[in-house]
Design an enzyme around this catalytic site. Structure first.
Site, PDB file in Angstrom:
ATOM      1  N   GLY A 143      -1.930   2.651  26.223  1.00 19.10           N
ATOM      2  CA  GLY A 143      -3.456   2.292  25.943  1.00 19.10           C
ATOM      3  C   GLY A 143      -4.040   3.386  24.901  1.00 19.10           C
ATOM      4  N   GLN A 190       2.714   9.719  21.248  1.00 21.76           N
ATOM      5  CA  GLN A 190       2.572   9.146  22.598  1.00 21.76           C
ATOM      6  C   GLN A 190       3.828   8.568  23.079  1.00 21.76           C
ATOM      7  OE1 GLN A 190       0.208   5.610  22.387  1.00 21.76           O
ATOM      8  NE2 GLN A 190      -0.886   5.876  24.368  1.00 21.76           N
ATOM      9  N   ASP A 243      -3.204  -0.138  11.933  1.00 18.97           N
ATOM     10  CA  ASP A 243      -2.915  -1.420  11.514  1.00 18.97           C
ATOM     11  C   ASP A 243      -3.979  -2.322  11.365  1.00 18.97           C
ATOM     12  OD1 ASP A 243      -3.826  -1.389  14.179  1.00 18.97           O
ATOM     13  OD2 ASP A 243      -2.205  -2.692  15.223  1.00 18.97           O
ATOM     14  N   ASN A 299      21.446   1.937 -22.832  1.00 21.94           N
ATOM     15  CA  ASN A 299      21.206   3.234 -22.324  1.00 21.94           C
ATOM     16  C   ASN A 299      22.072   3.993 -21.299  1.00 21.94           C
ATOM     17  OD1 ASN A 299      20.086   1.099 -20.871  1.00 21.94           O
ATOM     18  ND2 ASN A 299      18.609   2.464 -19.997  1.00 21.94           N
ATOM     19  N   ARG A 318       6.186  -7.815  17.539  1.00 24.47           N
ATOM     20  CA  ARG A 318       5.977  -9.415  17.027  1.00 24.47           C
ATOM     21  C   ARG A 318       6.129  -9.218  15.366  1.00 24.47           C
ATOM     22  NH1 ARG A 318      -0.282 -10.594  18.526  1.00 24.47           N
ATOM     23  NH2 ARG A 318       0.241 -12.303  17.228  1.00 24.47           N
ATOM     24  N   ARG A 325      29.424  -4.782 -38.121  1.00 22.16           N
ATOM     25  CA  ARG A 325      29.661  -6.110 -37.874  1.00 22.16           C
ATOM     26  C   ARG A 325      31.188  -6.757 -38.382  1.00 22.16           C
ATOM     27  NH1 ARG A 325      24.526  -8.612 -39.825  1.00 22.16           N
ATOM     28  NH2 ARG A 325      25.247  -9.329 -41.918  1.00 22.16           N
ATOM     29  N   TYR A 379      -7.475   2.719  13.419  1.00 20.53           N
ATOM     30  CA  TYR A 379      -5.988   1.977  13.612  1.00 20.53           C
ATOM     31  C   TYR A 379      -5.118   1.873  12.261  1.00 20.53           C
ATOM     32  CZ  TYR A 379      -8.218   1.349  18.161  1.00 20.53           C
ATOM     33  OH  TYR A 379      -8.925   1.596  19.573  1.00 20.53           O
ATOM     34  N   ASN A 398      10.010  -3.135 -35.607  1.00 22.35           N
ATOM     35  CA  ASN A 398      10.291  -4.455 -35.227  1.00 22.35           C
ATOM     36  C   ASN A 398      11.470  -4.358 -34.536  1.00 22.35           C
ATOM     37  OD1 ASN A 398       8.990  -7.523 -35.717  1.00 22.35           O
ATOM     38  ND2 ASN A 398      11.370  -7.297 -35.719  1.00 22.35           N
TER      39      ASN A 398
END
Length: 449
Positions: A83, A78, A108, A372, A18, A426, A106, A363
Site C-alpha cells: 500500500g 518497497q 504513473d 558515410n 495491466r 562514370r 505518483y 545544391n
C-alpha cells in the site's frame, strides 16, 4: 511561497501488470519522456532539498533511471507491496533530519503541473498537510473529499464505502498530497492494514490528523492532473492530453499549426514565432525550430535544429545531429543525419546526407547520397559553398568537394574535388549506330520460325 524546505517522494513501486509489458510501467513514455521523468521534473521545478523515489524490488531499472535523471536522488525499495502508506514509510530513512513539507507524487500520474504542486505545498505550510482535489460531474470510482464547515478536509471516502449523499459529492481525491514532515513521521507508524486489501493507505493520515486536532487543507486542480496510468488505453489518453497542452502552448507562443490534432510534439520541442507546421508532422526529442521556419506535411524530425526561414519537407526525415541553416531547403523524401546544411543550401529531392557538412548555397541533386559507412566506421563528407552535386551521384566518404565545384550526374566520387572543378566519374557513353533496328529484326525472325 515561503522559503520553508521542500522534499519530494515519488512512488514508483507499482508492478503495472495491466500494461502487459516487459518494461516497468513508469518507464513508458508520454511525449518522448518516461512517466517517471515527468513526475521528477514536476517535483524538480520546486527545487526540493531531497528527492526520494520508492521502487519495487522487481524493477531495479526504475531506480537506475531515476539516478540517471538526478544523481542525488535517494532510492528506497518497497518489498513486498503493502500500500501507499507503507511505500511512503520506506522513504522516511532518506528524510531523516529533514524539517519542512514533503510532497508526495505518483510516477504513473504524469500530468500534474508544477504550478499546481507549488500551490499544494504552499497550502500545506502551517497545517498537517494538504490534499489535491478536482471537481467533476462524473466522479465514478474516485474517492470523495468531504469538507467540514471551515473548509478543511474532514475525510476521504472511497467510492465503494460512500453513502448515497457522499457519492453525490463532486470534489474528488487526486491522490497527491503535501504533508508536514514531523507529522508524517508521527502518523505513518500509526497506520493499520485493517481493510479488505490488507494494505496501509496513505489517505488514512487525514483521520490521524483530525483525531489529534490538526487539519488537512484542500487545493483544487484540473481533473487531468489526477489521471493515472495502469493500462495502454490510459497511457494513450494521457498522451492525448499532454499533446493538447503542447499544441496550445506552441500556438499561444506564435506558431501556426494548420491541423493541430495531427501534429505530435515531444516534451522538449522548442518552436519559435511565425513557424508554420503543416499536417502530419512528428517531432521526437531534442528539436528546435527557429522563427519563421516552415515544416511541411508528413515529416519526421528528432534531435535536429532548424534555423530561421528554413523549409523542411514534405516527407522529410531529420535525424539526430541534423542542423538546417537559415533559408535552407530540405525537401521531398530527403534524409539528413548528423549533418550541417548551410545557409541557403538546397537538398530538395530523394537524397541522403549523413555525417556531412554542406556549405552555404550548395545544391544537392535528386538521388544524391553521401556514402558515410564502410561497415565498421562512419566517415565525413565536406561539400563547399556553392558546390553543385549532380543527380544520382554517390560521394564516398571521407571525401571533400571544393567550393564552387561541380559533380556530374551519376558520378561515384572517391577522391577530393578541387574548388571550381568539374568532376565526372562514370563510364564513357558509347553509341553503336543501327544496333537497335538489327536487334529487333533478328528477334522478329526467331518469333516467326
Amino acid at each position: 511561497m515561503s522559503e520553508q524546505a521542500i522534499a519530494a517522494v515519488i512512488l514508483a513501486a507499482g508492478r503495472g501488470e495491466r500494461m502487459r509489458s516487459a518494461k516497468p510501467k513508469v518507464l513508458h513514455e508520454v511525449a518522448g519522456r518516461s512517466m517517471l521523468a515527468h513526475a521528477m521534473a514536476s517535483a524538480g521545478a520546486l527545487c526540493p532539498q531531497r528527492l526520494v523515489v520508492v521502487i519495487g524490488d522487481q524493477a531495479p531499472e526504475v531506480g537506475e533511471a531515476a539516478r540517471a535523471l538526478r544523481p542525488d536522488a535517494a532510492i528506497a525499495v518497497q518489498a513486498p507491496p503493502r500500500g501507499t502508506g507503507d511505500a511512503v514509510a520506506r522513504a522516511l530513512p532518506a528524510l531523516e533530519g529533514f524539517d519542512g513539507v514533503v510532497l508526495i507524487l505518483y510516477a504513473d500520474t504524469p500530468l500534474a503541473r508544477p504550478e499546481t504542486l507549488s500551490r499544494l505545498v504552499a497550502r500545506a505550510q502551517g497545517e498537517a498537510g494538504a490534499v489535491l482535489g478536482f471537481r467533476t460531474d462524473s466522479p465514478g470510482a474516485y474517492g470523495r473529499l468531504v469538507r467540514d464547515g471551515d473548509g478543511a478536509l474532514a475525510a476521504i471516502i472511497e467510492a465503494k464505502d460512500a453513502s448515497a449523499e457522499e457519492r453525490a459529492i463532486t470534489l474528488c481525491n487526486a491522490g497527491l498530497m503535501a504533508v508536514d514532515a514531523a507529522f508524517l513521521r508521527e502518523a505513518l507508524p500509526r497506520l493499520t492494514n485493517d481493510n479488505a486489501k490488507g494494505e496501509y493507505y496513505l489517505t488514512d493520515v487525514v483521520a490521524t490528523a483530525r483525531a489529534s486536532g490538526r487539519r488537512f487543507a484542500v487545493v483544487e486542480g484540473e481533473q487531468s492532473e489526477a489521471l493515472g496510468v495502469n493500462a495502454r488505453a490510459e497511457l494513450a489518453a494521457v498522451e492525448a492530453i499532454f499533446q493538447a497542452r503542447l499544441r496550445e502552448a506552441a500556438m499561444a507562443a506564435g506558431a501556426t499549426l494548420i491541423d493541430p490534432q495531427t501534429v505530435y510534439f515531444s516534451w522538449d520541442t522548442k518552436v519559435g514565432r511565425d513557424v508554420v507546421i503543416e499536417p502530419g508532422v512528428f517531432f521526437g526529442p531534442g528539436v528546435e525550430i527557429a522563427d519563421g521556419a516552415t515544416v511541411r506535411a508528413f515529416s519526421h524530425i528528432e534531435g535536429a535544429r532548424i534555423a530561421p526561414g528554413a523549409v523542411v519537407g514534405p516527407f522529410a526525415r531529420l535525424r539526430p545531429g541534423a542542423e538546417i541553416g537559415a533559408g535552407a531547403r530540405v525537401g521531398n523524401f530527403v534524409e539528413v543525419k548528423k549533418a550541417q546544411i548551410g545557409e541557403g543550401a538546397k537538398v530538395n529531392h530523394l537524397a541522403y546526407v549523413g555525417d556531412a557538412e554542406v556549405g552555404a548555397r550548395a545544391n544537392i541533386g535528386a538521388g544524391a547520397i553521401t556514402c558515410n559507412y564502410d561497415g565498421f566506421r562512419k566517415h565525413r563528407t565536406e561539400i563547399g559553398e556553392g558546390a553543385f552535386i549532380g543527380s544520382n551521384s554517390a560521394l564516398v566518404a571521407p571525401v571533400s568537394i571544393g567550393r564552387g565545384a561541380y559533380v556530374g550526374s551519376g558520378s561515384v566520387i572517391t577522391r577530393n574535388v578541387e574548388e571550381d572543378a568539374l568532376a565526372v566519374a562514370r563510364g564513357r557513353q558509347a553509341e553503336i549506330k543501327g544496333w537497335a533496328a538489327r536487334f529487333r529484326r533478328a528477334n522478329s525472325r526467331e518469333e516467326k520460325e
